[in-house]
Motif scaffolding. Structure first.
Motif, PDB file in Angstrom:
ATOM      1  N   MET A 151      -1.043 -22.117   0.501  1.00 57.38           N
ATOM      2  CA  MET A 151       0.231 -21.675  -0.018  1.00 57.38           C
ATOM      3  C   MET A 151       0.649 -20.417   0.740  1.00 57.38           C
ATOM      4  SD  MET A 151       1.373 -20.476  -3.817  1.00 57.38           S
ATOM      5  CE  MET A 151       1.394 -22.112  -4.490  1.00 57.38           C
ATOM      6  N   TYR A 152       1.929 -20.285   0.966  1.00 60.61           N
ATOM      7  CA  TYR A 152       2.491 -19.137   1.664  1.00 60.61           C
ATOM      8  C   TYR A 152       2.463 -17.902   0.764  1.00 60.61           C
ATOM      9  CZ  TYR A 152       5.962 -16.176   3.935  1.00 60.61           C
ATOM     10  OH  TYR A 152       6.625 -15.124   4.520  1.00 60.61           O
ATOM     11  N   SER A 153       1.914 -16.816   1.256  1.00 61.66           N
ATOM     12  CA  SER A 153       1.870 -15.551   0.521  1.00 61.66           C
ATOM     13  C   SER A 153       2.459 -14.452   1.391  1.00 61.66           C
ATOM     14  CB  SER A 153       0.434 -15.201   0.154  1.00 61.66           C
ATOM     15  OG  SER A 153      -0.115 -16.180  -0.680  1.00 61.66           O
ATOM     16  N   PRO A 154       3.733 -14.139   1.199  1.00 61.30           N
ATOM     17  CA  PRO A 154       4.366 -13.117   2.026  1.00 61.30           C
ATOM     18  C   PRO A 154       3.761 -11.737   1.791  1.00 61.30           C
ATOM     19  CG  PRO A 154       5.816 -13.754   0.260  1.00 61.30           C
ATOM     20  CD  PRO A 154       4.640 -14.673   0.191  1.00 61.30           C
ATOM     21  N   LYS A 155       3.758 -10.940   2.838  1.00 57.34           N
ATOM     22  CA  LYS A 155       3.205  -9.589   2.770  1.00 57.34           C
ATOM     23  C   LYS A 155       4.291  -8.634   2.294  1.00 57.34           C
ATOM     24  CE  LYS A 155       0.677  -6.448   5.916  1.00 57.34           C
ATOM     25  NZ  LYS A 155       0.655  -5.296   5.208  1.00 57.34           N
ATOM     26  N   ILE A 156       3.898  -7.703   1.442  1.00 56.16           N
ATOM     27  CA  ILE A 156       4.818  -6.665   0.988  1.00 56.16           C
ATOM     28  C   ILE A 156       4.831  -5.574   2.043  1.00 56.16           C
ATOM     29  CG2 ILE A 156       5.208  -4.889  -0.770  1.00 56.16           C
ATOM     30  CD1 ILE A 156       3.850  -6.792  -2.769  1.00 56.16           C
ATOM     31  N   LYS A 157       6.013  -5.118   2.404  1.00 56.07           N
ATOM     32  CA  LYS A 157       6.147  -4.063   3.410  1.00 56.07           C
ATOM     33  C   LYS A 157       5.403  -2.808   2.953  1.00 56.07           C
ATOM     34  CE  LYS A 157       9.347  -6.267   5.866  1.00 56.07           C
ATOM     35  NZ  LYS A 157       9.044  -7.047   6.963  1.00 56.07           N
ATOM     36  N   GLU A 158       4.736  -2.161   3.910  1.00 48.26           N
ATOM     37  CA  GLU A 158       3.895  -1.005   3.627  1.00 48.26           C
ATOM     38  C   GLU A 158       4.629   0.127   2.915  1.00 48.26           C
ATOM     39  OE1 GLU A 158       0.547  -0.545   3.996  1.00 48.26           O
ATOM     40  OE2 GLU A 158       0.440  -2.659   4.551  1.00 48.26           O
ATOM     41  N   ASP A 159       5.894   0.353   3.242  1.00 44.78           N
ATOM     42  CA  ASP A 159       6.624   1.462   2.628  1.00 44.78           C
ATOM     43  C   ASP A 159       6.907   1.227   1.141  1.00 44.78           C
ATOM     44  OD1 ASP A 159       8.474  -0.568   3.560  1.00 44.78           O
ATOM     45  OD2 ASP A 159      10.097   0.827   3.130  1.00 44.78           O
ATOM     46  N   LEU A 160       6.812  -0.015   0.681  1.00 44.40           N
ATOM     47  CA  LEU A 160       7.050  -0.312  -0.729  1.00 44.40           C
ATOM     48  C   LEU A 160       5.810  -0.126  -1.601  1.00 44.40           C
ATOM     49  CD1 LEU A 160       9.290  -3.492  -0.480  1.00 44.40           C
ATOM     50  CD2 LEU A 160       9.997  -1.145  -0.953  1.00 44.40           C
ATOM     51  N   ILE A 161       4.643  -0.155  -0.990  1.00 41.49           N
ATOM     52  CA  ILE A 161       3.398  -0.084  -1.758  1.00 41.49           C
ATOM     53  C   ILE A 161       3.292   1.190  -2.598  1.00 41.49           C
ATOM     54  CG2 ILE A 161       0.865  -0.077  -1.620  1.00 41.49           C
ATOM     55  CD1 ILE A 161       2.189  -2.809  -1.022  1.00 41.49           C
ATOM     56  N   PRO A 162       3.518   2.387  -2.034  1.00 40.25           N
ATOM     57  CA  PRO A 162       3.420   3.590  -2.880  1.00 40.25           C
ATOM     58  C   PRO A 162       4.443   3.613  -4.014  1.00 40.25           C
ATOM     59  CG  PRO A 162       3.605   4.204  -0.547  1.00 40.25           C
ATOM     60  CD  PRO A 162       3.785   2.728  -0.641  1.00 40.25           C
ATOM     61  N   ILE A 163       5.624   3.087  -3.762  1.00 36.40           N
ATOM     62  CA  ILE A 163       6.662   3.042  -4.794  1.00 36.40           C
ATOM     63  C   ILE A 163       6.227   2.107  -5.922  1.00 36.40           C
ATOM     64  CG2 ILE A 163       9.056   2.380  -5.288  1.00 36.40           C
ATOM     65  CD1 ILE A 163       9.593   3.078  -2.250  1.00 36.40           C
ATOM     66  N   LEU A 164       5.763   0.923  -5.555  1.00 40.18           N
ATOM     67  CA  LEU A 164       5.297  -0.040  -6.559  1.00 40.18           C
ATOM     68  C   LEU A 164       4.095   0.503  -7.323  1.00 40.18           C
ATOM     69  CD1 LEU A 164       5.648  -3.292  -4.463  1.00 40.18           C
ATOM     70  CD2 LEU A 164       7.028  -2.649  -6.457  1.00 40.18           C
ATOM     71  N   TYR A 165       3.206   1.169  -6.612  1.00 39.86           N
ATOM     72  CA  TYR A 165       2.015   1.754  -7.239  1.00 39.86           C
ATOM     73  C   TYR A 165       2.419   2.760  -8.322  1.00 39.86           C
ATOM     74  CZ  TYR A 165      -2.341   4.319  -7.815  1.00 39.86           C
ATOM     75  OH  TYR A 165      -3.452   4.914  -8.346  1.00 39.86           O
ATOM     76  N   LYS A 166       3.349   3.657  -7.983  1.00 44.24           N
ATOM     77  CA  LYS A 166       3.800   4.676  -8.946  1.00 44.24           C
ATOM     78  C   LYS A 166       4.500   4.038 -10.140  1.00 44.24           C
ATOM     79  CE  LYS A 166       4.192   8.286  -5.498  1.00 44.24           C
ATOM     80  NZ  LYS A 166       5.094   9.033  -4.620  1.00 44.24           N
ATOM     81  N   LEU A 167       5.358   3.053  -9.878  1.00 44.52           N
ATOM     82  CA  LEU A 167       6.039   2.365 -10.977  1.00 44.52           C
ATOM     83  C   LEU A 167       5.043   1.662 -11.899  1.00 44.52           C
ATOM     84  CD1 LEU A 167       9.097   0.808  -9.114  1.00 44.52           C
ATOM     85  CD2 LEU A 167       9.170   2.591 -10.875  1.00 44.52           C
ATOM     86  N   ALA A 168       4.064   1.006 -11.306  1.00 44.10           N
ATOM     87  CA  ALA A 168       3.054   0.301 -12.098  1.00 44.10           C
ATOM     88  C   ALA A 168       2.254   1.279 -12.956  1.00 44.10           C
ATOM     89  CB  ALA A 168       2.131  -0.496 -11.179  1.00 44.10           C
ATOM     90  N   LYS A 169       1.909   2.423 -12.385  1.00 43.40           N
ATOM     91  CA  LYS A 169       1.178   3.438 -13.151  1.00 43.40           C
ATOM     92  C   LYS A 169       2.036   3.959 -14.305  1.00 43.40           C
ATOM     93  CE  LYS A 169      -2.753   3.602 -11.152  1.00 43.40           C
ATOM     94  NZ  LYS A 169      -3.889   3.039 -11.867  1.00 43.40           N
ATOM     95  N   GLN A 170       3.323   4.192 -14.043  1.00 42.85           N
ATOM     96  CA  GLN A 170       4.230   4.671 -15.092  1.00 42.85           C
ATOM     97  C   GLN A 170       4.327   3.662 -16.231  1.00 42.85           C
ATOM     98  OE1 GLN A 170       7.980   5.378 -13.164  1.00 42.85           O
ATOM     99  NE2 GLN A 170       7.325   7.299 -12.246  1.00 42.85           N
ATOM    100  N   GLU A 171       4.338   2.386 -15.883  1.00 43.22           N
ATOM    101  CA  GLU A 171       4.461   1.328 -16.891  1.00 43.22           C
ATOM    102  C   GLU A 171       3.104   0.863 -17.410  1.00 43.22           C
ATOM    103  OE1 GLU A 171       7.233  -1.776 -15.953  1.00 43.22           O
ATOM    104  OE2 GLU A 171       8.538  -0.386 -14.854  1.00 43.22           O
ATOM    105  N   GLN A 172       2.038   1.459 -16.886  1.00 41.18           N
ATOM    106  CA  GLN A 172       0.669   1.151 -17.298  1.00 41.18           C
ATOM    107  C   GLN A 172       0.356  -0.340 -17.232  1.00 41.18           C
ATOM    108  OE1 GLN A 172       0.491   3.076 -21.157  1.00 41.18           O
ATOM    109  NE2 GLN A 172      -0.254   4.969 -20.211  1.00 41.18           N
ATOM    110  N   LYS A 173       0.639  -0.900 -16.045  1.00 40.75           N
ATOM    111  CA  LYS A 173       0.336  -2.311 -15.826  1.00 40.75           C
ATOM    112  C   LYS A 173      -0.091  -2.491 -14.374  1.00 40.75           C
ATOM    113  CE  LYS A 173       4.433  -3.562 -17.137  1.00 40.75           C
ATOM    114  NZ  LYS A 173       5.672  -4.231 -17.497  1.00 40.75           N
ATOM    115  N   PRO A 174      -0.768  -3.588 -14.070  1.00 37.46           N
ATOM    116  CA  PRO A 174      -1.164  -3.848 -12.680  1.00 37.46           C
ATOM    117  C   PRO A 174       0.054  -4.062 -11.788  1.00 37.46           C
ATOM    118  CG  PRO A 174      -2.333  -5.302 -14.203  1.00 37.46           C
ATOM    119  CD  PRO A 174      -1.267  -4.602 -14.988  1.00 37.46           C
ATOM    120  N   MET A 175      -0.067  -3.685 -10.534  1.00 37.67           N
ATOM    121  CA  MET A 175       1.029  -3.877  -9.581  1.00 37.67           C
ATOM    122  C   MET A 175       1.441  -5.335  -9.500  1.00 37.67           C
ATOM    123  SD  MET A 175       0.209  -1.299  -6.379  1.00 37.67           S
ATOM    124  CE  MET A 175       1.114  -2.317  -5.248  1.00 37.67           C
ATOM    125  N   THR A 176       0.481  -6.242  -9.543  1.00 38.39           N
ATOM    126  CA  THR A 176       0.808  -7.666  -9.450  1.00 38.39           C
ATOM    127  C   THR A 176       1.699  -8.103 -10.603  1.00 38.39           C
ATOM    128  OG1 THR A 176      -1.299  -8.169 -10.541  1.00 38.39           O
ATOM    129  CG2 THR A 176      -1.235  -8.350  -8.127  1.00 38.39           C
TER     130      THR A 176
END
Length: 65
Positions: A1-26
């Motif tokens: 199955m095709y699994s697209p890569k998330i651009k590197e510059d989005l990872i820290p943003i997603l990480y912070k949002l996930a921490k704020q919402e107390q849920k896994p990034m996925t």
């Protein structure tokens, strides 16, 4: 199955949002994608158990598989 890569510059943003919402990034990314797909299809948000909307257009790659 095709699994697209998330651009590197989005990872820290997603990480912070996930921490704020107390849920896994996925989980956060899944929710965000489902909401945007539903919005673009003009439908109510789909649950995690539902398949993607039939309104999504098939690409040439999809038709070959």
């Amino acid at each position: 199955m095709y699994s697209p890569k998330i651009k590197e510059d989005l990872i820290p943003i997603l990480y912070k949002l996930a921490k704020q919402e107390q849920k896994p990034m996925t989980e956060l990314v899944d929710e965000m994608l489902r909401a945007e797909i539903s919005k673009r299809n003009g439908q109510a948000e789909t649950s995690n158990d539902e398949s993607p909307s039939k309104k999504v257009k098939k690409t040439a790659h999809d038709r070959r598989t």
